[in-house]
Design a protein around this motif. Structure first.
Motif, short mmCIF file in Angstrom:
data_model
loop_
_atom_site.label_atom_id
_atom_site.label_comp_id
_atom_site.label_asym_id
_atom_site.label_seq_id
_atom_site.Cartn_x
_atom_site.Cartn_y
_atom_site.Cartn_z
N VAL A 47 4.83 11.85 -3.55
CA VAL A 47 3.66 10.99 -3.64
C VAL A 47 3.09 10.85 -2.24
O VAL A 47 3.83 10.58 -1.28
CB VAL A 47 3.99 9.59 -4.21
N SER A 48 1.79 11.04 -2.12
CA SER A 48 1.11 10.90 -0.83
C SER A 48 -0.03 9.91 -0.99
O SER A 48 -0.89 10.08 -1.86
CB SER A 48 0.57 12.26 -0.39
N CYS A 49 -0.04 8.87 -0.15
CA CYS A 49 -1.05 7.82 -0.26
C CYS A 49 -1.72 7.60 1.10
O CYS A 49 -1.06 7.65 2.14
CB CYS A 49 -0.41 6.50 -0.67
N THR A 50 -3.01 7.34 1.09
CA THR A 50 -3.75 6.94 2.28
C THR A 50 -4.58 5.72 1.94
O THR A 50 -5.03 5.56 0.80
CB THR A 50 -4.67 8.06 2.81
N GLY A 51 -4.77 4.85 2.91
CA GLY A 51 -5.55 3.65 2.64
C GLY A 51 -5.69 2.78 3.86
O GLY A 51 -5.74 3.28 4.99
N ASN A 52 -5.74 1.47 3.63
CA ASN A 52 -5.97 0.50 4.69
C ASN A 52 -4.97 -0.63 4.61
O ASN A 52 -4.51 -1.00 3.54
CB ASN A 52 -7.38 -0.08 4.57
N HIS A 53 -4.68 -1.19 5.80
CA HIS A 53 -3.71 -2.28 5.93
C HIS A 53 -4.34 -3.38 6.77
O HIS A 53 -5.03 -3.10 7.75
CB HIS A 53 -2.45 -1.75 6.62
N ALA A 54 -4.10 -4.62 6.39
CA ALA A 54 -4.58 -5.77 7.16
C ALA A 54 -3.46 -6.80 7.24
O ALA A 54 -2.73 -7.01 6.27
CB ALA A 54 -5.81 -6.39 6.51
N ALA A 55 -3.31 -7.41 8.41
CA ALA A 55 -2.30 -8.45 8.61
C ALA A 55 -2.95 -9.65 9.27
O ALA A 55 -3.84 -9.50 10.12
CB ALA A 55 -1.16 -7.93 9.49
N THR A 56 -2.52 -10.85 8.86
CA THR A 56 -2.96 -12.07 9.53
C THR A 56 -1.73 -12.89 9.91
O THR A 56 -0.70 -12.84 9.22
CB THR A 56 -3.89 -12.93 8.64
N THR A 100 -2.32 -4.37 1.71
CA THR A 100 -2.44 -2.93 1.88
C THR A 100 -2.91 -2.34 0.56
O THR A 100 -2.43 -2.72 -0.51
CB THR A 100 -1.09 -2.31 2.28
N SER A 101 -3.85 -1.40 0.65
CA SER A 101 -4.29 -0.68 -0.55
C SER A 101 -4.35 0.80 -0.21
O SER A 101 -4.74 1.19 0.89
CB SER A 101 -5.65 -1.18 -1.02
N TRP A 102 -3.91 1.62 -1.18
CA TRP A 102 -3.86 3.06 -0.99
C TRP A 102 -4.47 3.78 -2.18
O TRP A 102 -4.40 3.30 -3.31
CB TRP A 102 -2.41 3.55 -0.89
N SER A 103 -5.00 4.97 -1.92
CA SER A 103 -5.30 5.96 -2.97
C SER A 103 -4.18 6.97 -2.90
O SER A 103 -3.85 7.46 -1.81
CB SER A 103 -6.64 6.65 -2.70
N CYS A 104 -3.58 7.29 -4.05
CA CYS A 104 -2.36 8.10 -4.06
C CYS A 104 -2.50 9.31 -4.97
O CYS A 104 -3.22 9.28 -5.96
CB CYS A 104 -1.18 7.27 -4.55
N LEU A 107 -3.56 11.15 -10.01
CA LEU A 107 -4.22 10.29 -9.03
C LEU A 107 -4.06 8.86 -9.48
O LEU A 107 -4.23 8.54 -10.66
CB LEU A 107 -5.69 10.65 -8.92
N THR A 108 -3.76 7.98 -8.56
CA THR A 108 -3.61 6.57 -8.89
C THR A 108 -3.91 5.77 -7.63
O THR A 108 -4.15 6.32 -6.56
CB THR A 108 -2.18 6.26 -9.41
N PRO A 159 15.56 -5.54 7.95
CA PRO A 159 14.98 -4.88 6.78
C PRO A 159 14.05 -5.82 6.00
O PRO A 159 14.33 -7.02 5.87
CB PRO A 159 16.19 -4.51 5.94
N ILE A 160 12.95 -5.28 5.52
CA ILE A 160 11.93 -6.02 4.78
C ILE A 160 11.75 -5.32 3.44
O ILE A 160 11.83 -4.09 3.37
CB ILE A 160 10.60 -6.01 5.56
N THR A 161 11.50 -6.07 2.38
CA THR A 161 11.21 -5.46 1.08
C THR A 161 9.81 -5.87 0.63
O THR A 161 9.49 -7.06 0.61
CB THR A 161 12.25 -5.88 0.02
N TRP A 162 9.01 -4.87 0.32
CA TRP A 162 7.67 -5.08 -0.22
C TRP A 162 7.65 -4.60 -1.66
O TRP A 162 8.35 -3.65 -2.02
CB TRP A 162 6.63 -4.29 0.56
N THR A 163 6.80 -5.21 -2.47
CA THR A 163 6.57 -4.74 -3.83
C THR A 163 5.28 -3.93 -3.84
O THR A 163 4.23 -4.43 -3.44
CB THR A 163 6.46 -5.92 -4.81
N ILE A 164 5.40 -2.68 -4.27
CA ILE A 164 4.24 -1.80 -4.40
C ILE A 164 3.78 -1.87 -5.86
O ILE A 164 4.58 -1.67 -6.78
CB ILE A 164 4.59 -0.34 -4.04
N HIS A 165 2.51 -2.18 -6.08
CA HIS A 165 1.93 -2.29 -7.42
C HIS A 165 1.13 -1.03 -7.72
O HIS A 165 0.20 -0.71 -6.98
CB HIS A 165 1.03 -3.52 -7.52
N TRP A 166 1.50 -0.32 -8.79
CA TRP A 166 0.81 0.90 -9.21
C TRP A 166 -0.23 0.53 -10.25
O TRP A 166 0.02 -0.30 -11.11
CB TRP A 166 1.80 1.92 -9.76
N SER A 167 -1.40 1.19 -10.21
CA SER A 167 -2.50 0.80 -11.10
C SER A 167 -2.58 1.59 -12.39
O SER A 167 -3.38 1.26 -13.25
CB SER A 167 -3.83 0.94 -10.36
#
Length: 190
Positions: A43-52, A70-74, A83-84, A106-114
């Protein structure tokens, strides 16, 4: 269709993956250690990330609420290409200062697939490292998908926080500090 034909179709139809990698490098993003080894992602994803950061990060170490979006097109590159899009919204509290904006724990993030391609989420556990590159901060986050879709696979996210190096120098000693950063991101699952 034979495995050889599938592999040829995948590699032939994904020249855009190589182009995306070159564009990412041109944008100041460092190659991930995994892709540097020549391993093709599934899986290859590109997108944008923002942090506050709230309150803004200064030279003093205090507790901050960190919010990331963070949002990606994958593109799934195995079997039939799919494509997702994927996204992650995280919020946590941790002590930071301008010399230490990122945790080494270590950090764990949840990735949501559309799409409807199986489990709708993945848990991505990683440890981030940061390197200054051309005035930007490049965050490389190698890790593993621990649960959900693609469980058991390794993965790497790269976030380029544009102009954050210069922002840190200008705002760390101010009363408001550094409150946000953003830039391009890649996410590869192997």
């Amino acid at each position: 269709m034979s495995a050889l034909r599938v592999l040829k179709a995948i590699l032939g139809s994904h020249a855009s993956l190589a182009l995306a990698a070159m564009l990412a490098l041109g944008a100041g993003m460092a190659p991930s250690p995994v892709s540097a080894q020549g391993i093709l992602p599934i899986v290859s994803c590109t997108g944008n990330h923002a942090a506050t950061w709230s309150p803004g990060v200064t030279n003093a170490t205090v507790l901050h609420t960190v919010t990331t979006d963070t949002s990606w097109s994958c593109t799934q590159l195995i079997a039939l290409p799919v494509l997702t899009s994927a996204s992650s919204h995280e919020q946590f509290t941790a002590p930071f200062n301008c010399n230490n904006l990122f945790s080494t724990a270590p950090i764990t993030w949840t990735i949501h697939w559309s799409d409807n391609g199986g489990p709708a989420t993945s848990s991505f556990t990683f440890t981030a490292t940061v390197a200054p590159v051309n005035g930007n901060l490049v965050v490389t986050a190698p890790g593993n998908i621990t649960t959900g879709r693609y469980a058991g696979r390794s993965a790497t996210a790269v976030f380029t926080l544009l102009n954050l190096g210069a922002t840190l120098n200008a705002q760390c000693s101010s009363a408001t500090g550094v409150t946000s950063a953003s830039g391009p991101s890649t996410f590869l699952i192997l």
